[in-house]
Design a protein around this motif. Structure first.
Motif, mmCIF file in Angstrom:
data_model
loop_
_atom_site.group_PDB
_atom_site.id
_atom_site.type_symbol
_atom_site.label_atom_id
_atom_site.label_comp_id
_atom_site.label_asym_id
_atom_site.label_seq_id
_atom_site.Cartn_x
_atom_site.Cartn_y
_atom_site.Cartn_z
ATOM 1 N N GLN A 1 17.148 23.995 57.329
ATOM 2 C CA GLN A 1 16.089 24.102 58.421
ATOM 3 C C GLN A 1 15.435 22.986 58.995
ATOM 4 N N TRP A 2 15.969 21.792 58.715
ATOM 5 C CA TRP A 2 15.321 20.696 59.265
ATOM 6 C C TRP A 2 15.621 20.633 60.824
ATOM 7 N N LYS A 3 15.057 20.027 61.592
ATOM 8 C CA LYS A 3 15.101 20.039 62.915
ATOM 9 C C LYS A 3 15.863 18.540 63.551
ATOM 10 N N THR A 4 16.678 18.767 64.243
ATOM 11 C CA THR A 4 17.395 17.486 64.851
ATOM 12 C C THR A 4 16.351 16.973 65.994
ATOM 13 N N HIS B 1 16.366 13.680 61.896
ATOM 14 C CA HIS B 1 16.186 15.028 61.487
ATOM 15 C C HIS B 1 14.741 14.824 60.829
ATOM 16 N N ARG C 1 10.970 20.480 57.601
ATOM 17 C CA ARG C 1 10.018 21.441 57.983
ATOM 18 C C ARG C 1 8.628 20.918 57.272
ATOM 19 N N GLN D 1 20.583 21.041 58.285
ATOM 20 C CA GLN D 1 20.322 22.069 59.212
ATOM 21 C C GLN D 1 20.365 23.509 58.367
#
Length: 165
Positions: A102-105, A7, A10, A99
């Motif tokens: 707003q973390w990106k996988t 992960h 931002r 998630q």
């Protein structure tokens, strides 16, 4: 062999891209410390909303069992079952929190431990080349038909209209 999801946070205000040192690797599977001490595990992982939900559910279950006058042995069994669920779902709770923040996988890695997972991920991540512009799609000329269709025109798999199979 364990599987880890990767992960990316931002970017901070001073960054255009998130620093790879801040990436988080979440291991799938049973988390022993989440089973043994769920509230402390939630605090250690900074899962505040999950901690609040756990406390509310635990208190509600305790009050419900006290109201129903459930014997102490059964109360222990219910609390043990809740801890088992937390142990198995700890990674899902952690991924849900990331998630929500707003973390990106970025993907997943299969490795024996977290250090090896980091090595494998960053080795493969460094090899990815920047995206190159795609070649323009070929332009085909539209077929030209001269005159109305005839009875000899064939659409399908048979070479001649009316021919035997």
């Amino acid at each position: 062999m364990p599987t880890y999801t990767v992960h990316e946070p931002r970017p901070r205000k001073s960054e255009s891209v998130a620093n790879p040192e801040r990436f988080v690797f979440v291991r799938d599977g049973f988390h022993f410390w989440a089973f043994v001490l769920p509230p402390l595990w939630f605090v250690a992982k900074r899962l505040w909303l999950a901690l609040i939900v756990y406390v509310v559910i635990s208190v509600a279950i305790e009050f419900g069992m006290a109201f129903a006058k459930v014997p102490g042995g059964w109360r222990l069994v219910v609390e043990l079952m809740l801890s088992i669920v937390i142990g198995f779902e700890a990674a899902t709770i952690q991924r849900w929190t990331l998630q929500r923040r707003q973390w990106k996988t970025l993907g997943f890695v299969v490795a024996e431990n977290e250090e090896l997972a980091e090595r494998r991920f960053f080795a493969a991540w460094g090899q990815t080349a920047p995206a190159t512009p795609a070649a323009p799609a070929p332009v085909y000329a539209a077929p030209v038909r001269r005159g109305p269709p005839t009875s000899s025109d064939v659409i399908g798999l048979f070479p001649e209209p009316g021919a035997s199979r």
